[in-house]
Design an enzyme around this catalytic site. Structure first.
Site, short mmCIF file in Angstrom:
data_model
loop_
_atom_site.label_atom_id
_atom_site.label_comp_id
_atom_site.label_asym_id
_atom_site.label_seq_id
_atom_site.Cartn_x
_atom_site.Cartn_y
_atom_site.Cartn_z
N GLY A 133 4.05 -8.54 123.65
CA GLY A 133 5.53 -8.62 124.29
C GLY A 133 5.39 -9.71 125.30
N ARG A 176 5.05 -11.45 128.88
CA ARG A 176 4.21 -11.44 129.98
C ARG A 176 3.09 -10.58 129.95
NH1 ARG A 176 5.94 -15.78 131.58
NH2 ARG A 176 7.77 -16.27 132.82
N GLY A 190 0.23 -11.60 128.75
CA GLY A 190 -1.11 -12.45 128.84
C GLY A 190 -1.47 -13.36 127.83
N LYS A 191 -0.45 -13.64 126.65
CA LYS A 191 -0.69 -14.31 125.41
C LYS A 191 -1.02 -15.76 125.82
CE LYS A 191 3.15 -13.56 123.99
NZ LYS A 191 3.97 -12.79 124.91
N SER A 192 -0.27 -16.31 126.46
CA SER A 192 -0.28 -17.75 126.74
C SER A 192 -1.56 -17.88 127.53
CB SER A 192 0.93 -18.39 127.36
OG SER A 192 1.84 -18.40 126.50
N HIS A 226 4.69 -23.62 132.92
CA HIS A 226 3.83 -23.78 131.72
C HIS A 226 2.96 -25.17 131.68
CE1 HIS A 226 3.50 -20.44 129.41
NE2 HIS A 226 4.72 -19.93 129.68
N ARG A 227 3.90 -26.25 132.01
CA ARG A 227 3.36 -27.67 132.11
C ARG A 227 2.18 -27.93 133.21
NH1 ARG A 227 8.88 -30.63 131.02
NH2 ARG A 227 8.65 -30.56 128.62
N ARG A 237 -1.34 -26.31 132.57
CA ARG A 237 -2.36 -26.72 131.63
C ARG A 237 -3.17 -27.80 132.10
NH1 ARG A 237 2.21 -26.00 128.16
NH2 ARG A 237 3.17 -28.04 128.27
N ASP A 262 2.24 -22.97 120.71
CA ASP A 262 3.01 -21.80 121.65
C ASP A 262 4.36 -22.45 121.77
OD1 ASP A 262 3.52 -19.95 123.76
OD2 ASP A 262 1.81 -20.83 125.10
#
Length: 184
Positions: free
Chosen positions: A17, A19, A21-23, A57-58, A61, A90
């Site tokens: 789902g 948030r 923790g996938k990314s 997100h950027r 990384r 992603d």
């Protein structure tokens, strides 16, 4: 989440789902890879909130990673990726939404997903694909949302079928998912 000690071989699919923790897990796998990492980003900024999410997100990384903004034409971009590079895709969720909102028919999206699965499974270097599980919630109240949920569910199954490892993320933890044949 704990440190990733080794990078899974082949295709790894991480679902769950929002948030969950996938990314974060995908990024930890990428950080454990000793070579180059190509990050395929599929999100587009349709509003200020999404722009900020993309910006965050950027920033999360590593700078050494190459980010490829590929909301639709990911197949051609992936074909140009050299071997020896770990790919993080992603996410499949946004890629399907981009196609659907662009007017693509269900069959077109599913055919593109099959081509994507074949490309992922033929890579010699590891690939990590992130996607949401949107089918665990309530039944959407409109046709477009139901169609999206159904298409994404089928696309996720196509990619999972090709995956060496499928993980379900929830609350920052993961569970390994098994094939029907391995359980029954």
């Amino acid at each position: 989440m704990n440190r990733v000690h080794s990078v899974p071989e082949g295709l790894t699919l991480i679902t769950g789902g929002a948030r969950s923790g996938k990314s974060t897990l995908a990024q930890k796998i990428g950080e454990a890879w000793p070579g180059n990492v190509y990050f395929f980003a599929t999100a587009t900024a349709g509003d200020d909130d999404m722009s900020e999410r993309i910006r965050q997100h950027r920033l999360s990384r590593p700078e050494r990673w190459l980010t490829i903004e590929s909301p639709l034409e990911v197949l051609s971009d992936l074909r140009a990726t050299p071997e020896g590079v770990l790919v993080i895709f992603d996410c499949l969720t946004m890629w399907v939404a981009n196609h659907l909102m662009g007017g693509a028919e269900t069959e077109e999206i599913e055919q593109a997903a099959a081509a994507l699965a074949e490309l992922f499974s033929n890579r010699e270097s590891p690939t990590v694909v992130v996607t949401n599980d949107v089918g665990s919630g309530i039944v959407p109240d409109n046709e477009l949302a139901r169609r999206y949920r159904d298409i994404l569910g089928r696309v996720n199954q196509v990619i999972a079928e090709s995956a060496n490892l499928t993980l379900l993320a929830s609350c920052g933890k993961v569970t390994r998912l098994e094939n029907f044949e391995d359980v029954l």
